[in-house]
Write an enzyme that holds these catalytic residues in place. Structure first.
Site, mmCIF file in Angstrom:
data_model
loop_
_atom_site.group_PDB
_atom_site.id
_atom_site.type_symbol
_atom_site.label_atom_id
_atom_site.label_comp_id
_atom_site.label_asym_id
_atom_site.label_seq_id
_atom_site.Cartn_x
_atom_site.Cartn_y
_atom_site.Cartn_z
ATOM 1 N N LYS A 9 0.840 -1.206 0.000
ATOM 2 C CA LYS A 9 0.000 0.000 0.000
ATOM 3 C C LYS A 9 0.877 1.260 0.000
ATOM 4 O O LYS A 9 2.101 1.184 0.221
ATOM 5 C CB LYS A 9 -0.937 -0.062 1.207
ATOM 6 C CG LYS A 9 -1.927 -1.246 1.140
ATOM 7 C CD LYS A 9 -2.810 -1.333 2.384
ATOM 8 C CE LYS A 9 -3.782 -2.504 2.281
ATOM 9 N NZ LYS A 9 -4.634 -2.627 3.496
ATOM 10 N N TYR A 49 -11.872 -3.236 -3.582
ATOM 11 C CA TYR A 49 -12.449 -3.416 -2.246
ATOM 12 C C TYR A 49 -13.983 -3.455 -2.295
ATOM 13 O O TYR A 49 -14.637 -3.071 -1.320
ATOM 14 C CB TYR A 49 -11.960 -2.301 -1.312
ATOM 15 C CG TYR A 49 -10.574 -2.545 -0.736
ATOM 16 C CD1 TYR A 49 -10.288 -3.702 0.001
ATOM 17 C CD2 TYR A 49 -9.544 -1.621 -0.902
ATOM 18 C CE1 TYR A 49 -9.021 -3.927 0.530
ATOM 19 C CE2 TYR A 49 -8.275 -1.839 -0.369
ATOM 20 C CZ TYR A 49 -8.024 -3.000 0.353
ATOM 21 O OH TYR A 49 -6.766 -3.221 0.892
ATOM 22 N N ASN A 112 -1.903 0.027 7.198
ATOM 23 C CA ASN A 112 -1.364 -1.286 7.585
ATOM 24 C C ASN A 112 -0.490 -1.937 6.508
ATOM 25 O O ASN A 112 -0.351 -3.149 6.443
ATOM 26 C CB ASN A 112 -2.477 -2.212 8.073
ATOM 27 C CG ASN A 112 -3.507 -2.502 7.012
ATOM 28 O OD1 ASN A 112 -3.442 -1.974 5.910
ATOM 29 N ND2 ASN A 112 -4.458 -3.364 7.331
ATOM 30 N N HIS A 115 -1.643 -5.460 1.470
ATOM 31 C CA HIS A 115 -2.865 -6.242 1.213
ATOM 32 C C HIS A 115 -2.469 -7.634 0.735
ATOM 33 O O HIS A 115 -1.503 -7.777 -0.013
ATOM 34 C CB HIS A 115 -3.703 -5.581 0.112
ATOM 35 C CG HIS A 115 -4.698 -6.532 -0.510
ATOM 36 N ND1 HIS A 115 -5.917 -6.795 0.057
ATOM 37 C CD2 HIS A 115 -4.621 -7.320 -1.612
ATOM 38 C CE1 HIS A 115 -6.550 -7.704 -0.690
ATOM 39 N NE2 HIS A 115 -5.788 -8.030 -1.716
ATOM 40 N N GLU A 126 -8.699 -10.979 -7.990
ATOM 41 C CA GLU A 126 -7.804 -9.823 -7.869
ATOM 42 C C GLU A 126 -6.713 -9.859 -8.945
ATOM 43 O O GLU A 126 -6.374 -8.812 -9.518
ATOM 44 C CB GLU A 126 -7.207 -9.781 -6.456
ATOM 45 C CG GLU A 126 -8.276 -9.436 -5.425
ATOM 46 C CD GLU A 126 -7.868 -9.643 -3.970
ATOM 47 O OE1 GLU A 126 -8.719 -9.413 -3.098
ATOM 48 O OE2 GLU A 126 -6.709 -10.035 -3.707
HETATM 49 P P1 ATP Z 1 -6.575 -6.260 3.036
HETATM 50 O O1 ATP Z 1 -7.829 -6.654 2.261
HETATM 51 O O2 ATP Z 1 -6.146 -4.850 2.799
HETATM 52 O O3 ATP Z 1 -5.495 -7.277 2.851
HETATM 53 P P2 ATP Z 1 -7.675 -7.474 5.382
HETATM 54 O O4 ATP Z 1 -8.168 -8.528 4.450
HETATM 55 O O5 ATP Z 1 -6.782 -7.879 6.498
HETATM 56 O O6 ATP Z 1 -6.926 -6.324 4.599
HETATM 57 P P3 ATP Z 1 -10.268 -6.248 5.282
HETATM 58 O O7 ATP Z 1 -11.368 -6.570 6.231
HETATM 59 O O8 ATP Z 1 -10.334 -6.802 3.891
HETATM 60 O O9 ATP Z 1 -8.909 -6.679 6.002
HETATM 61 O O10 ATP Z 1 -10.121 -4.670 5.233
HETATM 62 C C1 ATP Z 1 -9.423 -4.042 4.166
HETATM 63 C C2 ATP Z 1 -8.644 -2.876 4.691
HETATM 64 O O11 ATP Z 1 -9.553 -1.909 5.196
HETATM 65 C C3 ATP Z 1 -7.730 -3.196 5.867
HETATM 66 O O12 ATP Z 1 -6.492 -3.715 5.487
HETATM 67 C C4 ATP Z 1 -7.586 -1.834 6.507
HETATM 68 O O13 ATP Z 1 -6.623 -1.034 5.779
HETATM 69 C C5 ATP Z 1 -8.966 -1.231 6.289
HETATM 70 N N1 ATP Z 1 -9.789 -1.444 7.469
HETATM 71 C C6 ATP Z 1 -10.375 -2.600 7.861
HETATM 72 N N2 ATP Z 1 -11.053 -2.439 9.009
HETATM 73 C C7 ATP Z 1 -10.899 -1.142 9.340
HETATM 74 C C8 ATP Z 1 -11.347 -0.340 10.420
HETATM 75 N N3 ATP Z 1 -12.111 -0.842 11.394
HETATM 76 N N4 ATP Z 1 -10.983 0.964 10.425
HETATM 77 C C9 ATP Z 1 -10.217 1.498 9.458
HETATM 78 N N5 ATP Z 1 -9.746 0.793 8.405
HETATM 79 C C10 ATP Z 1 -10.076 -0.505 8.351
HETATM 80 MG MG MG Z 2 -9.211 -8.098 2.722
#
Ligand code: ATP
Ligand code: MG
Length: 136
Positions: A9, A49, A112, A115, A126
């Protein structure tokens, strides 16, 4: 054998973590199949997303992932999807174990670093979205 989609990211790129992250996947034994450096627009980010549309953090997430260039990659190897997720660590860096990428490099769920596809099916979707030209 499996392929997974991994995206560094904008914060990961800006903080100079690209080399370290690629090294982790190489050292684990995965094979890099495709890589591109690009900045995505809001429409593309919303497609990536799409499953999270309607979440309260969705607009902020789209702001974040479009805020600068990202590194999009396809990695290949046994169990690449699940192992890739383990290497990333939990979504919230506060819950990510040390030794994981998020556990070692992040403190904020909204920044974070990385992804990774959450299932073989998501990985296929994806990879098709990010590499429509196909991968060799
Ligand atoms: P990614 O899809 O980015 O790999 P993930 O699968 O671990 O992450 P997801 O639930 O798909 O988690 O959420 C996608 C992204 O949205 C997270 O990586 C984070 O950057 C953001 N995100 C998720 N939950 C929150 C939250 N409660 N507050 C803010 N941002 C969030
Ligand atoms: Mg995810």
């Amino acid at each position: 054998m499996e392929t997974t989609f991994i995206m560094i990211k904008p914060d990961g790129v800006q903080r100079g973590l690209v080399g370290k992250i690629i090294s982790r996947f190489e050292e684990k034994g995965f094979i890099l199949k495709a890589l591109k450096f690009l900045q995505i627009d809001r429409s593309f980010a919303s497609q990536h997303y799409a499953d999270l549309a309607g979440k309260p953090f969705f607009d902020g997430l789209i702001d974040y992932v479009t805020s600068g260039p990202v590194v999009a990659m396809v990695w290949y190897g046994r169990g690449a999807v699940l192992t890739g997720r383990k290497m990333l660590g939990a979504t919230k860096p506060a819950d990510s174990n040390p030794g994981t990428i998020r556990g070692d490099y992040a403190v904020d769920v909204g920044r974070n670093v990385i992804h990774g596809s959450d299932s073989v099916e998501s990985a296929q979707k994806e990879i098709a979205l990010w590499f429509p030209e196909g991968i060799t």
